[in-house]
Design an enzyme around this catalytic site. Structure first.
Site, PDB file in Angstrom:
ATOM      1  N   TYR A  92       1.012  -1.194  -0.009  1.00 58.49           N
ATOM      2  CA  TYR A  92      -0.069  -0.007   0.046  1.00 58.49           C
ATOM      3  C   TYR A  92       0.764   1.254   0.001  1.00 58.49           C
ATOM      4  O   TYR A  92       1.631   1.358   0.961  1.00 58.49           O
ATOM      5  CB  TYR A  92      -0.798  -0.006   1.081  1.00 58.49           C
ATOM      6  CG  TYR A  92      -2.108   0.950   1.270  1.00 58.49           C
ATOM      7  CD1 TYR A  92      -3.116   0.730   0.579  1.00 58.49           C
ATOM      8  CD2 TYR A  92      -1.862   2.171   2.127  1.00 58.49           C
ATOM      9  CE1 TYR A  92      -4.441   1.662   0.607  1.00 58.49           C
ATOM     10  CE2 TYR A  92      -2.893   2.941   2.152  1.00 58.49           C
ATOM     11  CZ  TYR A  92      -4.247   2.783   1.453  1.00 58.49           C
ATOM     12  OH  TYR A  92      -5.257   3.616   1.545  1.00 58.49           O
ATOM     13  N   SER A 187       1.359  -7.701   1.992  1.00 54.39           N
ATOM     14  CA  SER A 187       0.358  -6.674   2.463  1.00 54.39           C
ATOM     15  C   SER A 187      -0.558  -6.392   1.248  1.00 54.39           C
ATOM     16  O   SER A 187      -1.181  -7.411   0.977  1.00 54.39           O
ATOM     17  CB  SER A 187       1.102  -5.472   2.935  1.00 54.39           C
ATOM     18  OG  SER A 187       0.352  -4.492   3.484  1.00 54.39           O
ATOM     19  N   ASP A 273       0.712  -8.708  14.316  1.00 56.48           N
ATOM     20  CA  ASP A 273       0.587  -7.701  13.279  1.00 56.48           C
ATOM     21  C   ASP A 273      -0.837  -7.002  13.543  1.00 56.48           C
ATOM     22  O   ASP A 273      -1.801  -7.749  13.359  1.00 56.48           O
ATOM     23  CB  ASP A 273       0.423  -8.360  12.050  1.00 56.48           C
ATOM     24  CG  ASP A 273       0.365  -7.542  10.883  1.00 56.48           C
ATOM     25  OD1 ASP A 273       0.013  -6.557  10.673  1.00 56.48           O
ATOM     26  OD2 ASP A 273       0.584  -8.127   9.668  1.00 56.48           O
ATOM     27  N   HIS A 303       3.991  -6.152  11.374  1.00 60.58           N
ATOM     28  CA  HIS A 303       3.422  -6.225  10.051  1.00 60.58           C
ATOM     29  C   HIS A 303       4.707  -6.597   8.830  1.00 60.58           C
ATOM     30  O   HIS A 303       4.540  -6.816   7.728  1.00 60.58           O
ATOM     31  CB  HIS A 303       2.656  -5.064   9.346  1.00 60.58           C
ATOM     32  CG  HIS A 303       1.937  -5.204   8.403  1.00 60.58           C
ATOM     33  ND1 HIS A 303       1.237  -6.219   7.774  1.00 60.58           N
ATOM     34  CD2 HIS A 303       2.142  -4.412   6.797  1.00 60.58           C
ATOM     35  CE1 HIS A 303       0.848  -6.055   6.627  1.00 60.58           C
ATOM     36  NE2 HIS A 303       1.419  -4.867   6.050  1.00 60.58           N
TER      37      HIS A 303
END
Length: 322
Positions: A92, A187, A273, A303
């Site tokens: 992202y 992710s 996470d 994460h």
């Protein structure tokens, strides 16, 4: 942050409460059919990087609605026969970066195709080069609520379509072997790889790391970390629109794509996470349809997940498939 989600034994059986729309398959069949009305027009321009072991091509192809999407294709120098191809999607806010970056997969003797994510590339890394020319209704800053008023307008409809077309573009190059196509990413890139894994029936392997965009009903109420929090902040202002938003998101939930996964898969999850909570990752893993599936669990990581340790695991794992 210590453990905050379900215990590991419960994670291994956790199932999402996300409800699949009755027209889920029809929606995606129509979306991809419309995208394919435009010529793919994949172009590969050589880039002078100064590298001696890897050749790099600047890629442009037609994504959603024929919009131009950028990417890189990296090949081992001297390759003359078609190679297994790894198609990678980006996290992202990131973009495809610079041509000399990200040399791991080409260094393993595979072709490596990286798709730029439309409209992104300005939050970290070395930038992106793909615009998102579609307007949208009012949204919270970020990408998670752009067009969230309806599935037809939602931002990730365009991104997932771009990603399917990226696989087609990668396969169109004469030095890639379409029968040995892998998709992967971390992710957001992991969430996109899940979508592609459900939409492209003949992949040889899928490897989503700490995937985003999964189990929206749980993720949006479990974590207050961005990007999921963008959805809650949108609804904080736009009171009374929760059902509408949940309906839109149900067309893009990685859990529903996972139920259509037809290739071996290697997932990863990190138990601390807070960005992509482990229960949301396990919801997708437990839904993955192909029986050949594995999940690596990183007990004390946030994460970042397995990071370079998991990269090494993916290299080992893919030897069995490409």
């Amino acid at each position: 942050m210590a453990l905050f989600d379900l215990p590991l034994d419960e994670l291994r059986t956790h199932r999402s409460e996300s409800t699949e729309p009755e027209d889920f398959e029809a929606f995606w069949d129509k979306t991809l059919e419309e995208a394919r009305e435009h010529e793919l027009d994949a172009r590969f321009e050589p880039v002078d990087t100064g590298l001696s072991t890897v050749r790099v091509y600047d890629v442009t192809f037609a994504g959603f609605d024929g919009h131009p999407v950028k990417g890189w294709l990296r090949l081992p120098a001297g390759a003359t026969d078609p190679l297994p191809v790894v198609v990678e999607f980006i996290g992202y806010g990131g973009g495809r970066g610079l041509p000399h970056e990200n040399l791991l997969w080409a260094s393993t003797g595979r072709a490596h195709f990286v798709m730029d994510t439309r409209g992104q590339g300005s939050a970290w890394g070395a930038g992106g080069g793909t615009a998102d020319p579609v307007g949208a209704a009012p949204a919270y800053p970020g990408f998670m609520t752009r067009g969230i008023d309806a599935p037809e307008n939602y931002y990730y409809r365009r991104v997932y379509t771009d990603a399917v077309r990226a696989v087609e573009a990668a396969r169109s190059h004469p030095l890639t072997d379409a029968a040995r196509t892998v998709v992967l990413g971390a992710s957001q890139g992991g969430g996109i790889s899940l979508a592609v894994g459900g939409l492209v029936p003949d992949l040889i392997a899928v490897a989503p790391d700490v995937p985003f965009l999964c189990d929206f009903p749980r993720a949006t109420v479990l974590t207050d970390r961005h990007p999921y929090r963008e959805i809650g902040l949108f609804l904080k202002t736009h009171r009374g629109r929760s059902a509408e938003v949940r309906r839109t998101l149900s067309y893009f939930d990685g859990v529903h794509f996972a139920a259509r996964g037809r290739a071996p898969a290697l997932f990863s999850a990190a138990l601390e996470d807070q960005t992509c909570p482990p229960s949301t990752v396990f919801a997708a893993f437990n839904a993955w349809a192909h029986e050949d599936k594995t999940i690596e669990v990183y007990d004390f990581n946030d994460h970042e997940g397995g990071g370079p340790f998991h990269e090494a695991e993916k290299v080992r794992w893919l030897r069995s498939y490409t």
